[in-house]
Design a protein around this motif. Structure first.
Motif, PDB file in Angstrom:
ATOM      1  N   TYR A  13       2.433  12.744  -4.044  1.00  0.00           N
ATOM      2  CA  TYR A  13       3.441  12.034  -2.592  1.00  0.00           C
ATOM      3  C   TYR A  13       4.186  12.386  -3.280  1.00  0.00           C
ATOM      4  O   TYR A  13       6.082  12.197  -3.091  1.00  0.00           O
ATOM      5  CB  TYR A  13       2.998  10.478  -2.251  1.00  0.00           C
ATOM      6  CG  TYR A  13       1.954  10.562  -1.684  1.00  0.00           C
ATOM      7  CD1 TYR A  13       1.905  11.374  -0.057  1.00  0.00           C
ATOM      8  CD2 TYR A  13       0.657  10.305  -1.728  1.00  0.00           C
ATOM      9  CE1 TYR A  13       1.043  11.091   0.858  1.00  0.00           C
ATOM     10  CE2 TYR A  13      -0.493  10.327  -0.866  1.00  0.00           C
ATOM     11  CZ  TYR A  13      -0.197  10.569   0.316  1.00  0.00           C
ATOM     12  OH  TYR A  13      -0.914  10.642   1.128  1.00  0.00           O
ATOM     13  N   VAL A  14       4.834  12.123  -4.480  1.00  0.00           N
ATOM     14  CA  VAL A  14       5.971  12.082  -5.671  1.00  0.00           C
ATOM     15  C   VAL A  14       6.862  13.489  -5.349  1.00  0.00           C
ATOM     16  O   VAL A  14       7.913  13.922  -4.695  1.00  0.00           O
ATOM     17  CB  VAL A  14       6.246  11.405  -7.249  1.00  0.00           C
ATOM     18  CG1 VAL A  14       7.296  11.920  -7.323  1.00  0.00           C
ATOM     19  CG2 VAL A  14       5.770  10.167  -6.906  1.00  0.00           C
TER      20      VAL A  14
ATOM     21  N   GLN B 138       1.055  -1.343   0.127  1.00  0.00           N
ATOM     22  CA  GLN B 138       0.096  -0.571  -0.333  1.00  0.00           C
ATOM     23  C   GLN B 138       0.695   1.189   0.364  1.00  0.00           C
ATOM     24  O   GLN B 138       0.300   2.464  -0.848  1.00  0.00           O
ATOM     25  CB  GLN B 138      -0.980   0.056   1.235  1.00  0.00           C
ATOM     26  CG  GLN B 138      -2.054  -1.115   0.893  1.00  0.00           C
ATOM     27  CD  GLN B 138      -2.920  -0.909   2.253  1.00  0.00           C
ATOM     28  OE1 GLN B 138      -2.344  -0.006   2.914  1.00  0.00           O
ATOM     29  NE2 GLN B 138      -3.867  -2.289   2.808  1.00  0.00           N
TER      30      GLN B 138
ATOM     31  N   TYR C  79       3.510   1.893  -1.082  1.00  0.00           N
ATOM     32  CA  TYR C  79       4.245   2.168  -2.797  1.00  0.00           C
ATOM     33  C   TYR C  79       3.104   2.461  -3.525  1.00  0.00           C
ATOM     34  O   TYR C  79       3.295   3.340  -4.658  1.00  0.00           O
ATOM     35  CB  TYR C  79       4.539   0.646  -3.599  1.00  0.00           C
ATOM     36  CG  TYR C  79       5.989  -0.130  -3.003  1.00  0.00           C
ATOM     37  CD1 TYR C  79       7.103   1.380  -3.431  1.00  0.00           C
ATOM     38  CD2 TYR C  79       6.676  -0.988  -2.262  1.00  0.00           C
ATOM     39  CE1 TYR C  79       8.558   0.232  -2.973  1.00  0.00           C
ATOM     40  CE2 TYR C  79       7.432  -1.240  -2.339  1.00  0.00           C
ATOM     41  CZ  TYR C  79       8.512  -1.105  -2.838  1.00  0.00           C
ATOM     42  OH  TYR C  79       9.646  -1.084  -2.125  1.00  0.00           O
ATOM     43  N   LYS C  80       2.100   2.024  -3.555  1.00  0.00           N
ATOM     44  CA  LYS C  80       0.821   2.737  -3.733  1.00  0.00           C
ATOM     45  C   LYS C  80       0.400   3.894  -4.173  1.00  0.00           C
ATOM     46  O   LYS C  80       0.738   4.894  -4.914  1.00  0.00           O
ATOM     47  CB  LYS C  80      -0.656   2.135  -3.766  1.00  0.00           C
ATOM     48  CG  LYS C  80      -0.649   0.054  -4.161  1.00  0.00           C
ATOM     49  CD  LYS C  80      -2.001   0.133  -4.353  1.00  0.00           C
ATOM     50  CE  LYS C  80      -1.591  -1.932  -4.803  1.00  0.00           C
ATOM     51  NZ  LYS C  80      -3.109  -1.971  -4.832  1.00  0.00           N
ATOM     52  N   TRP C  81       0.437   4.775  -2.218  1.00  0.00           N
ATOM     53  CA  TRP C  81       0.680   6.075  -2.286  1.00  0.00           C
ATOM     54  C   TRP C  81       1.787   6.950  -2.909  1.00  0.00           C
ATOM     55  O   TRP C  81       1.423   7.725  -3.262  1.00  0.00           O
ATOM     56  CB  TRP C  81       0.620   5.829  -0.694  1.00  0.00           C
ATOM     57  CG  TRP C  81      -0.501   5.231   0.007  1.00  0.00           C
ATOM     58  CD1 TRP C  81      -1.668   5.089  -0.899  1.00  0.00           C
ATOM     59  CD2 TRP C  81      -0.765   4.485   0.981  1.00  0.00           C
ATOM     60  NE1 TRP C  81      -3.258   4.507   0.027  1.00  0.00           N
ATOM     61  CE2 TRP C  81      -1.637   4.609   1.596  1.00  0.00           C
ATOM     62  CE3 TRP C  81       0.282   4.669   1.914  1.00  0.00           C
ATOM     63  CZ2 TRP C  81      -2.334   3.622   2.036  1.00  0.00           C
ATOM     64  CZ3 TRP C  81      -0.088   3.331   3.276  1.00  0.00           C
ATOM     65  CH2 TRP C  81      -1.660   3.133   3.207  1.00  0.00           C
ATOM     66  N   LEU C  82       3.145   6.328  -2.707  1.00  0.00           N
ATOM     67  CA  LEU C  82       4.279   7.032  -3.357  1.00  0.00           C
ATOM     68  C   LEU C  82       4.073   7.546  -4.134  1.00  0.00           C
ATOM     69  O   LEU C  82       4.857   8.576  -5.142  1.00  0.00           O
ATOM     70  CB  LEU C  82       5.626   6.260  -2.548  1.00  0.00           C
ATOM     71  CG  LEU C  82       5.687   6.211  -0.819  1.00  0.00           C
ATOM     72  CD1 LEU C  82       6.860   5.767  -0.649  1.00  0.00           C
ATOM     73  CD2 LEU C  82       5.586   7.556  -0.780  1.00  0.00           C
ATOM     74  N   LEU C  83       3.674   6.542  -5.571  1.00  0.00           N
ATOM     75  CA  LEU C  83       3.528   6.917  -6.373  1.00  0.00           C
ATOM     76  C   LEU C  83       2.778   7.928  -7.294  1.00  0.00           C
ATOM     77  O   LEU C  83       3.034   7.704  -8.792  1.00  0.00           O
ATOM     78  CB  LEU C  83       3.775   5.090  -7.550  1.00  0.00           C
ATOM     79  CG  LEU C  83       5.130   4.306  -7.126  1.00  0.00           C
ATOM     80  CD1 LEU C  83       4.080   2.770  -7.823  1.00  0.00           C
ATOM     81  CD2 LEU C  83       5.961   5.199  -7.746  1.00  0.00           C
ATOM     82  N   LYS C  84       2.226   7.918  -6.241  1.00  0.00           N
ATOM     83  CA  LYS C  84       0.748   8.633  -6.658  1.00  0.00           C
ATOM     84  C   LYS C  84       1.608  10.269  -7.175  1.00  0.00           C
ATOM     85  O   LYS C  84       2.634  10.523  -6.295  1.00  0.00           O
ATOM     86  CB  LYS C  84      -0.633   9.395  -5.408  1.00  0.00           C
ATOM     87  CG  LYS C  84      -1.429   8.318  -5.439  1.00  0.00           C
ATOM     88  CD  LYS C  84      -2.224   7.853  -4.818  1.00  0.00           C
ATOM     89  CE  LYS C  84      -3.614   6.614  -4.881  1.00  0.00           C
ATOM     90  NZ  LYS C  84      -4.160   7.192  -3.495  1.00  0.00           N
ATOM     91  N   PRO C  85       1.102  11.235  -7.849  1.00  0.00           N
ATOM     92  CA  PRO C  85       1.870  12.813  -8.334  1.00  0.00           C
ATOM     93  C   PRO C  85       2.033  13.089  -6.891  1.00  0.00           C
ATOM     94  O   PRO C  85       2.962  13.936  -7.148  1.00  0.00           O
ATOM     95  CB  PRO C  85       0.825  13.249  -8.855  1.00  0.00           C
ATOM     96  CG  PRO C  85       0.324  12.349  -9.777  1.00  0.00           C
ATOM     97  CD  PRO C  85      -0.078  10.772  -9.145  1.00  0.00           C
TER      98      PRO C  85
END
Length: 307
Positions: free
Chosen positions: A26-27, A16, A18-24
């Motif tokens: 969080y990036v 989960q 990883y999914k959040w961090l890959l959102k614009p």
């Protein structure tokens, strides 16, 4: 053991994360959080920076910078002790990392500090954290529908969350509330939400303050028969919320959801029985069919004899 439990929890939620961090959102936040580190450690850039180190190495942290980072790290650890979800942990780390970057950049060069602070303000005004979009059994109310829905059926118990989209606490609590709705929603126990940041009249009517200083967001209110039975967090005489942790365990215990769910399932069964009786005609047994056939044949045989 104290270190093992958080590590196991982090590894469990790693997909989960990883999914959040890959959102614009969080990036971009991640790059802003490590901005000072990148400037201080990048060759060709760090060579032109000022430093208070005795060896004159401008590409490494001086003692004052290390002190600031250690102090803010301690604040993050204290703040995360009350965090409920992984989103809150990540959000606290990002928030205080940006605060540390502002302090460090202003200390290094006021021009760099002003530039970084401007970027943070622009980012805050233009980028919003991603909202929860997972499965849920929640009805969203407006200022015109909430009263009618709560009074529609006195047998139905409602748990309503009063929230605001701009509140980080409400955003973090969204996944917890959705999980509760998936586990406990039934015909006699329903879950609802109303955005008091959008509908100010609802905020006044149900006495839930949308002010960040009141710390009343989110608020959970239990309604039975259209009337309020209890709410969390409670509010003192000064209008401030009493500190309360919005964990799934606390909500289940305080609102007695297991008992409410068992009682509410009975309402579901009675509704199901009424529907089945109305949809399907009663079954006629074989003896009754034979008796009806004999009664029908009786008049026919008598008419034949008369002839």
């Amino acid at each position: 053991m104290a270190l093992l439990t958080p590590l196991v929890a982090f590894l469990y939620h790693l997909p989960q994360v990883y999914k959040w961090l890959l959102k614009p959102y969080y990036v971009a936040s991640l790059f802003m959080s490590i901005a000072f580190l990148a400037v201080r450690k990048t060759p060709g850039i760090c060579d032109h920076l000022a430093t208070q180190r005795e060896d004159g190495n401008s590409c490494d942290f001086d003692w004052r910078e290390v002190e600031i980072l250690m102090f803010l790290s301690a604040i993050v650890m204290m703040k995360n002790r009350r965090a409920i979800t992984v989103e809150q942990h990540v959000g606290n780390i990002i928030l205080f990392s940006k605060v540390a970057n502002v302090i460090l950049f202003f200390r290094l060069d006021i021009r760099m500090g002003l530039l970084y602070l401007t970027l943070c303000i622009v980012f805050l005004m233009t980028c919003k954290p991603p909202l929860y979009m997972g499965p849920e059994y929640i009805k969203y109310f407006s200022d015109k529908t909430i009263d009618d829905e709560l009074d529609r059926d006195s047998r139905v118990t409602w748990i309503v969350e009063f929230f605001a989209n701009w509140s980080p606490e409400c955003q973090s609590f969204a996944s917890v509330y959705a999980d509760l709705s998936l586990k406990y929603n039934c015909a006699g126990l329903k879950f609802g939400k109303v955005d008091i940041g959008r509908y100010g009249e609802v905020s006044k009517r149900y006495k839930v303050s949308a002010s960040p200083l009141s710390k009343q967001l989110p608020s959970l209110v239990l309604f039975q028969g259209g009337k309020e039975v209890m709410r969390r967090p409670q509010v003192d005489k000064k209008g401030r919320a009493v500190s309360w942790s919005f964990t799934e365990e606390n909500i289940i215990r305080e609102f007695n959801l297991n008992e409410l769910y068992q009682k509410s399932k009975k309402l579901n069964k009675t509704k199901g029985d009424k529907i089945s009786q109305s949809q399907f005609p009663p079954v006629i047994e074989e003896e009754e069919l034979e008796q009806q056939g004999a009664d029908a044949q009786g008049p026919e045989s008598e008419s034949k004899k008369d002839k």
